[in-house]
Structures are given as structure tokens and as C-alpha cells.
Design an enzyme around this catalytic site. Structure first.
Site, PDB file in Angstrom:
ATOM      1  CG  HIS A 185      -1.571   1.264   1.570  1.00 44.75           C
ATOM      2  ND1 HIS A 185      -2.852   1.572   1.179  1.00 44.75           N
ATOM      3  CD2 HIS A 185      -1.124   2.348   2.250  1.00 44.75           C
ATOM      4  CE1 HIS A 185      -3.162   2.783   1.601  1.00 44.75           C
ATOM      5  NE2 HIS A 185      -2.133   3.276   2.260  1.00 44.75           N
ATOM      6  CD  GLU A 186       2.166   3.495   3.733  1.00 41.65           C
ATOM      7  OE1 GLU A 186       2.398   4.564   3.138  1.00 41.65           O
ATOM      8  OE2 GLU A 186       1.196   3.347   4.498  1.00 41.65           O
ATOM      9  CG  HIS A 206       0.740   6.329  -0.427  1.00 43.45           C
ATOM     10  ND1 HIS A 206      -0.400   6.917  -0.924  1.00 43.45           N
ATOM     11  CD2 HIS A 206       0.382   5.760   0.756  1.00 43.45           C
ATOM     12  CE1 HIS A 206      -1.399   6.723  -0.078  1.00 43.45           C
ATOM     13  NE2 HIS A 206      -0.951   6.011   0.953  1.00 43.45           N
TER      14      HIS A 206
END
Lengths: 426, 386
Positions: B235-236, B239
Site C-alpha cells: 500500500h505504501e 503512494h
């Protein structure tokens, strides 16, 4: 035109010594402030230029010397334009500081530091320019005041003095004030009459030395005590070995413990004494300043009392406490009543919490708003009134035939910069 | 009506004060000296009524280099003169008309600034972010990394801020690196990923510009399977891949410019600016969080993990939402997110790992045990991590 004949003067103003008098009635000023602060909130701050202009018109018009009152001729639009120009100057500097700090590593941090130094210098530059703006917008007996001299020179002088003040723990402050006031007043003109400042730094130092001793002597003594009694070598060794990570490392060092509590005590004392003694400090500096004012052969003196300055601040304290108390009480009761009504109407907990947060924020703004008005009325205007009423002037007959100077009025860029940098003050 | 009377005159050339006789004509005002000589004749149309103390009417020419002034103290004469000059030329206090105009234009400016903040700044940062060179973003990362450590590192007594630096943690670090490398290889990010485990008890993780990801010790403690941890790291990485950190930075700079520089000043203005920024930025990040969730789920699926594990750990961490979470929490509610992730993951395969059943394709059980203890033995003096 040297033999310009002046008609016989009415004798009214020529009686020596002449006194200052503040003629402003408080109620209209209070109404103006409440209405103005309300409009300021409504316009997200933009109305401040109109409010400042109205405040100055009132303050100037009601300042009477020798039976004649002054007049402020500046306009809000000038201040607004000055602010917009200031924004145009400052934006690139702020952007550079931000970019430099983020992207360039140590070099960027250095660039950021340079940026803050530039802002500091610019703040002093702006102060000098703003002073020029205010002087050129001041008319007394049909003649304008004005200011000559370089704002950059003033800024550098002021910054250098600032550094000296830091390194001497404030002892250079009186000499800095005397030097800067000499710079400003010798470049201040009423028509063709040149101002001067006769106050001496040494006199101010002697008058204020007791304040310095009360404030800073404990701090100096405890720091000396800490340097003397604590074994700093073992503490440095503890940091190198990592033993200092353990809180027990400091807890077991008795000398460090007692020195630390002494230093904290001194810091606490400094903060407390600074708040309590600030009005005394302000009274000493203002009186010294008024007594040093000269314009041509006109000599100003003042018998301003310290207790009247304390009176202004005590009123401020009292009113602020009262308004805060009443405000909190009103807010609390209203919040409880509204939440009970809303709960019975079946609103969700989340929505209620959000409403409470918004309500709290509005209440905070309203309180800040009230405290600001109280300050302007109870401290801002009152100190001015105390100063004007305390003034006695000798040699005022020199005012009778001052010739006007056709210097063009200066722009309000300085005012705009002062406003944008948030470094206001008279 | 009174048309004659006394006044005080300052001619603007010198400061001398003269007692004068005034005569109000039809179109103009005549000012005469004590001997009857004409000192000045002013047309009413050129005059303005100026600020003065109570009981004094002060008039002067509205334009002109020298501020010549006439003061009238006689009430009847003052009233007559003021009537001739007209209310339009009063510059004593700001008029109601001006006040209304300032309010109107300020509200228009506020609406325009709000539109810029809501539409303009996100669109602008969307356009600018891809133009920022990766090398610049990496340098930004170095500087932000320093600030993150300065801000978060409170000097824990259990060991250095960054976990996995000591000898005893080497196995845990190796397992963490293995997991991160598997994800990074599959993701093929445009810039090198630098993931660290930091000693903080909160279950959280975040990414900053320059491909830097921080996983909190509290998150590793809460993770039941390697897939869950992989899901959060992925998920990071979403980003990082979308350069969300850079975009957020550009947005916050833009917002603080619009609200701080142009509008801030009033007593509570600072608080208002911060409140506005927080609310607006959290609404920006909802969309980007959903995007990062989708990216993370797909990436975990790509390397053979269970994409639903991300949703599972999000729900476990979130617990019950508090009072302010709906508006202020920058992550949309865990249940909604998990549902969206499950929709991307598609129907659960008949075989393969389910929730709570470790997937040993990601890490061996021994490696997972070592990773769970990555912060366990930090008390020995070790370097701060490089």
C-alpha cells in the site's frame, strides 16, 4: 522670500510651557473597534486596512498640542496597495526559503538561514519605511512631517544592534535604543524644522538596571553554579558510551539534579518577572524617549507615571479575565442545552462531536476577537493618551513660522511589508 | 442661513495660524484676513471635510500638494459649510457604503480562494508532480527523512530508533528485506525503495517522497501473517509509485500560501488556517488512499500472496472509529476499504491461504518469527542505522 511678513498672531498658543492633551472620547472609539473587528472577521482580515486608517484618524485628530490637533491623511487603499506590493516582494523569498530548505541538504539549510536573515533585515527596512509613510501622512497646522535617510542603513544598524543585545544579554539595549532613536529623529522633519534625540543610553541603562538585575541575575548565577558544580566530563563520557540513554544515568547524578532544578527555577523566575515587570520597563523606556524628543529648539519633557501604565495593564488583565469567564460560562451552558435538545431529536454521536468541535472553534475565535478589542482600547489607546497627557513642551513659539517642505509623499510599501511580515506596532 | 463667520486658517506654505473671516458664496468659499484682504477662494467642489476633533469642522482641498486647512468652530457656520461641501466629500471615518463594498469584495475573494483551494491546487499539483525530476524527489527524501527522525525519535530507552541494526536482529532484518525486495522487484518502481522499521508502539506505516517507507514496530506486532505486512508495505509502495507524497507536499505548500499569506492576520487566523488545511488535505487523501489500497492488493496478488490480508489488518488496527474519525482521519473507514479491496481481489480461491493462515510462499515460518522480533533486542549500543 526671506522678508515674508506674517500677520499678527493670536496669543493663544504662544504661552510657555505648552501641554499635550488627548481629547478623544472613549465610547465612539470603542464602538468603532467593535464594529471594525466584526467587519475584519467578516472580510477574513481585509478590512484591517480601513480599521487601521479609522483608528489613526481618531488618534491623530484627538492629539492636541498647544491648542491645535493633528490630522492623519493616509487612506486605506494606500495600505492595501502597499500590502499587495509587499506580497509580491515576499512570495519569491518565501518560495526560495522553502525550496532551499527542502532540496539542497546542508547547503539548503544554509540558504534557508540566509533567507531568514534577509527577512529580518527586510523587517527593519519596512519599519523605517512605514515610519516615513506615517510621518508624511501627518499634518499639523497645515504642514506635513516627513523623514529622510536610508532605510537600508537603518536596517543594518538595527540588526547589528540586535546582535549586540543578544551577546550582552540585553545590556546593550539602552545604547541600541539611543542610537536608533538618534538615527530616526535626526532624519525626522516638521516642515523645515529638523528633529533630534537627546536621550542618552547610559541614563536609560541606569534607570532600567534594576529590572535587568531582577530578571537575569538569578539565571546568570544558576548557570555559573551549574558549570561549577556538575562534572561535565563524566556526562560527556556518558553520551559517548551511550549510558546517557538510560534516565537513571542523570537521576543518580546528584550535582546534575540540583543544578538542573536551579536552572529550571531561574527560568521560571525569569518568565514570571518578565510578565510582572513589563509595564515598568515600558514606562521607563517611554518616559525616557519622550524626554529626549527635540524638534528644532522645541524641547519635550514628560512626567509620565509608572503606575498609570500598570493601571492600563491591570485593566486589561481584569477585563480579559471577566470576558473569558463570562464567555466560558455562556459557551458551557449553551453547549449543554443544545446537546440535550439535539440528543432528544436523535442525532448521531459523530455529528454531535463535529458540531461541538465547530462550536468550540467559533467560541475560541470570538474570545480572541474580544481580547483583541480590549487590548486596543484598554492598552493601545490608553497608553497613547497617557503619553500625550504627560507631555510638556518648552520653546513652542518656534512652531509659529515653520516653512512647509514640498517633499513628495512616500508610498505605503513599508506599511505593507510590516503588515505582511506580521511585525506591527507603532 | 449663516454665510459669514470666523475661522482659523493655515495656508499650507507655513505653519502660521491666522484668524480669518469666512464668506460662503454660491459656488465657493472666500477666506479673508483681518484687514479684509482675500487669502484664498476655494470652490466647494474641490473641498473635503477632514478628520478633526469633536466640535471642529476641518476642511481642505481634496487634491493639491500643500495641505492648506481651514478650521471652523462656530456650529452654525460649520453646519452651513458642511452642507455645501456635501456628504460625498467626508473623509472622517470609513462610510457604510465603503464598508459594504469591502465586505462584498472580500467575500468574492474568499469564494475565489476557496475554489482555488478545492479545485485549482489539487489540479496544479497533479500537473506539477510528474514534472519534478526523480533525482530532486530523492534529495527531498533525504532532507525529509532527517526531519521525520527528528520529529518522531523521542529516544526510546529500549534501543535505537531504527530496528534491525544490531547483531541479534540481523535475521529479522534479512527477512524484512526479503519481503520488501520481493515486492519491489514485482513493482519495478521508478526509484529505489528504502524501507525501515522504526521503534514506535503505534500500529502504523507511512511513505514520504523519495521512495522512503517507514513501518512502525506496533504494526509488525499486530500483523498475524507475512501477507498482512506485505499488504501494508505494498500500500505504501502505491503512494511511492503514484508520487502521492510529493503531491501532498505541493498541495500543502499551495494551501498554506493561499490561506496563510493572503488571508491570515486576525488573532485566531493561525488556528483557522491549520483547521482549513487539515480538513481539506484529509479529503484529498481519501481518494489517494483508495488508489494505494488497490495498488497494494494487486501487487500482493502478483507475487502470489493474499490481497485480502490488507483489509484484514486494517480492520484489526482500526477497531471502532472514534468521534472525529469520519471527518478528520485521513484514512477512510477500514470496513469500506476492506470491502473495496475484496472487490479487487475477486472471488476467494478454493485452495491457497486464507485469513489467519500464514502463507509460507512469502516467508518461511522461521523468517517470519525473526521478523516479528526485529525490534526485540535493541538495548545493546548499536549505530543509528545508516
Amino acid at each position: 522670500m526671506d522678508d515674508l511678513t506674517i500677520p499678527a498672531l493670536p496669543a493663544a498658543s504662544a504661552v510657555d510651557p505648552v501641554h499635550g492633551r488627548f481629547t478623544g472620547p472613549m465610547p465612539p472609539f470603542r464602538r468603532m473597534m467593535i464594529r471594525g473587528a466584526f467587519l475584519k472577521v467578516l472580510t477574513l482580515g481585509i478590512y484591517r486596512f480601513w480599521l487601521i486608517t479609522d483608528m489613526r484618524r481618531f488618534q491623530w485628530a484627538n492629539t492636541e498640542i498647544g491648542g491645535e490637533s493633528a490630522e492623519y491623511t493616509g487612506t486605506a487603499i494606500e495600505l492595501l496597495i502597499g500590502f499587495l506590493i509587499a506580497i509580491a516582494i515576499l512570495v519569491p523569498i518565501f518560495v526560495l526559503i522553502a525550496l532551499a530548505g527542502l532540496s539542497l541538504g546542508p547547503a539548503g539549510q544554509f540558504a534557508g538561514l540566509v533567507g531568514y536573515v534577509i527577512l529580518g533585515v527586510l523587517g527593519q527596512y519596512a519599519y523605517f519605511r512605514a515610519r516615513r509613510y506615517r510621518l508624511t501622512r501627518t499634518v499639523f497646522r497645515g504642514v506635513r512631517l516627513h523623514q529622510t535617510g536610508s532605510a537600508w542603513r537603518y536596517a543594518f544598524r538595527s540588526i547589528l544592534w540586535g546582535i549586540a543585545i543578544v551577546f550582552t544579554l540585553g545590556l546593550a539595549y539602552p545604547f541600541a535604543q539611543a542610537s536608533l532613536e538618534r538615527y530616526k529623529l535626526s532624519r525626522t522633519w516638521y516642515g523645515d524644522l529638523q528633529g533630534a534625540f537627546a536621550g542618552s543610553g547610559a541614563v536609560l541603562l541606569l534607570r532600567g538596571l534594576f529590572l535587568w538585575l531582577i530578571l537575569l541575575a538569578p539565571a546568570v548565577a544558576t548557570i555559573a553554579y551549574a558549570i561549577e558544580t556538575v562534572d561535565w566530563h563524566s556526562i560527556a563520557a556518558g553520551f559517548r558510551s551511550g549510558a546517557a540513554r538510560d534516565p537513571g544515568f542523570f537521576r543518580s547524578n546528584a550535582a546534575f539534579q540540583s543544578a538542573a532544578s536551579a536552572v529550571f527555577g531561574a527560568i521560571g523566575w525569569f518568565t514570571f518577572a518578565a510578565v510582572v515587570l513589563y509595564p515598568a520597563f515600558q514606562a521607563i523606556v517611554l518616559r525616557w524617549w519622550l524626554n529626549g524628543l527635540r524638534i528644532g529648539s522645541i524641547v519635550v519633557s514628560s512626567r509620565m507615571r509608572m503606575r498609570s501604565v500598570y493601571g492600563a495593564y491591570l485593566r486589561y488583565l481584569g477585563w480579559t479575565m471577566l470576558v473569558t469567564f463570562v464567555g466560558l460560562l455562556t459557551f458551557g451552558v449553551t453547549a449543554v442545552v443544545i446537546s440535550l435538545i439535539l440528543k432528544s431529536s436523535g442525532i448521531s454521536e459523530d455529528a454531535l462531536a463535529v458540531l461541538a468541535a465547530i462550536g468550540g472553534f467559533v467560541a475560541y475565535l470570538a474570545l480572541a476577537f474580544c481580547v483583541w478589542i480590549i487590548y486596543q482600547v484598554v492598552v493601545g489607546l490608553r497608553l497613547w493618551r497617557i503619553m500625550v497627557d504627560s507631555v510638556e513642551i518648552t520653546g513652542f513659539e518656534a512652531i509659529e513660522n515653520v516653512r512647509a517642505d514640498a517633499t513628495a509623499a512616500s508610498s505605503a510599501i513599508g506599511e505593507g511589508l510590516v503588515d505582511a511580515l506580521g511585525a506591527g506596532g507603532m | 442661513m449663516t454665510t459669514f463667520g470666523p475661522g482659523t486658517f493655515f495656508d499650507g506654505a507655513t505653519s502660521s495660524r491666522r484668524q480669518v473671516a469666512l464668506e460662503l458664496g454660491a459656488e465657493s468659499l472666500q477666506i479673508r484676513g483681518t484687514a479684509g484682504e482675500l487669502l484664498a477662494e476655494w470652490a466647494y467642489a474641490d473641498l473635503a471635510s477632514l478628520s478633526a476633533p469633536e466640535g471642529v469642522l476641518r476642511v481642505g482641498l481634496a487634491r493639491g500638494p500643500m495641505p492648506a486647512r481651514l478650521e471652523v468652530r462656530d456650529p452654525a457656520l460649520a453646519a452651513a459649510l458642511e452642507q455645501r461641501i456635501g456628504a460625498r466629500a467626508r473623509v472622517r471615518v470609513t462610510s457604510r457604503r465603503t464598508q459594504l463594498r469591502v465586505v462584498g469584495w472580500s467575500l468574492a475573494a474568499a469564494v475565489s480562494a476557496a475554489l482555488v483551494a478545492i479545485f485549482g491546487i489539487p489540479a496544479l499539483s497533479e500537473e506539477i508532480a510528474p514534472l519534478v525530476p526523480l533525482s530532486l524527489e530523492q534529495r527531498l527524501g533525504v532532507s525529509l527523512d532527517r526531519q521525520v527522525r527528528l520529529f518522531l525519535d523521542r529516544g526510546s530507552k529500549n534501543g535505537p530508533f531504527e530496528c534491525g541494526g544490531g547483531q541479534a536482529d540481523a535475521a529479522g532484518r534479512a527477512a524484512f528485506d526479503k519481503l520488501v525486495n520481493r515486492l519491489a522487484t514485482a513493482a519495478a518502481l521508478p526509484l529505489p525503495l528504502r524501507a525501515s522499521v522504526i521503534r514506535m508502539p503505534v500500529p502504523n506505516a507511512f511513505a514520504i517522497p523519495g521512495g522512503r517507507v517507514y513501518v512502525f514496530q506496533g504494526l509488525i506486532d499486530k500483523a498475524n501473517t507475512p501477507d498482512e505486512l506485505a499488504g501494508v508495505i505494498a500500500h505504501e509502495m502505491g503512494h511511492v509509485a503514484h508520487r502521492d507524497g510529493l503531491r501532498a507536499l505541493l498541495q500543502s505548500a499551495g494551501l498554506s500560501f493561499v490561506f496563510g499569506m493572503l488571508l491570515g492576520d486576525f488573532g485566531g487566523g493561525g488556528a483557522a488556517v491549520i483547521a482549513v488545511r487539515t480538513v481539506l488535505q484529509s479529503s484529498y487523501s481519501r481518494e489517494t488512499e483508495a488508489q494505494a489500497d488497490a495498488y497494494g492488493a494487486r501487487l500482493v496478488a502478483k507475487i502470489g500472496g493474499d490481497p485480502r490480508a490488507l483489509g484484514a489488518i486494517l480492520i484489526r488496527i482500526a477497531g471502532t472509529p472514534g468521534a472525529f474519525t469520519k471527518i478528520l482521519l485521513s484514512h477512510p473507514e477500514a470496513q469500506d476499504r476492506a470491502a473495496a479491496i475484496n472487490a479487487i481481489a475477486g472471488p476467494r480461491p478454493a485452495t491457497g491461504g486464507g485469513i489467519g493462515k500464514p502463507m509460507f510462499g512469502m516467508l518461511e515460518p522461521a523468517e517470519w518469527d525473526a521478523l516479528k522480533r526485529i525490534c526485540a533486542s535493541g538495548t545493546q549500543p548499536a549505530g543509528r542505522g545508516s
